[in-house]
Scaffold this motif. Structure first.
Motif: not given
Length: 162
Positions: A73, A89, A91, A123
């Motif tokens: 993240y 976020t 990833t 996400g």
């Protein structure tokens, strides 16, 4: 000389016996969950901070709170004006985000960063948000108490393991 060798052997045997016996206060094998919860609570307590802008502490708290197992993240910190927020976020999720309960880690983060108002997680296939007001309502007491009352923090961390 014989007395010195015998004394050395006796000390060695006692030292080995002490290494192989478990002390009375050692946690039992079934207590590993509570030991992990205590370690996690100690880390959260040590890393708590007053400000979202304290980058290194917030990064440590994100890990301590339990976002690490979610996957890879990145973080964005909203620090210019209220409401102050952290956006995580994801990833590369370790497992589908819709199968992950993010409420506990978000609550821990909200409780251990004094001026944090909201946690957002985005996400693949999922967006999640939790505000300090929502966490307070769910807990039945001010979420910020987790950052000021060590016992409340430890109790909440232990409740996540149940």
């Amino acid at each position: 000389m014989v007395r010195n060798v015998f004394a050395s052997l006796a000390v060695g045997v006692l030292a080995l016996a002490a290494c192989t016996s478990s002390p009375a206060d050692a946690p039992s094998p079934g207590a590993s969950g509570s030991v992990a919860a205590n370690v996690r609570a100690q880390a959260l307590w040590a890393d708590r901070t007053a400000y979202v802008g304290d980058n290194s502490r917030v990064l440590a708290l994100v890990e301590d709170a339990g976002f690490g197992p979610v996957g890879s993240y990145s973080l964005s910190l909203w620090t210019t004006r209220p409401p102050y927020a952290v956006t995580i976020t994801v990833t590369d999720p370790a497992k589908p985000l819709d199968a992950t309960d993010l409420t506990g880690p978000a609550t821990l983060l909200l409780g251990t960063v004094t001026n944090l108002d909201a946690v957002h997680v985005t996400g693949p296939g999922r967006e999640f948000s939790l505000t300090a007001r929502e966490a307070t309502a769910a807990l039945g007491h001010d979420v910020k108490m987790l950052g000021t009352d060590r016992t409340a923090l430890a109790d909440y961390v232990r409740s996540l393991g149940d």
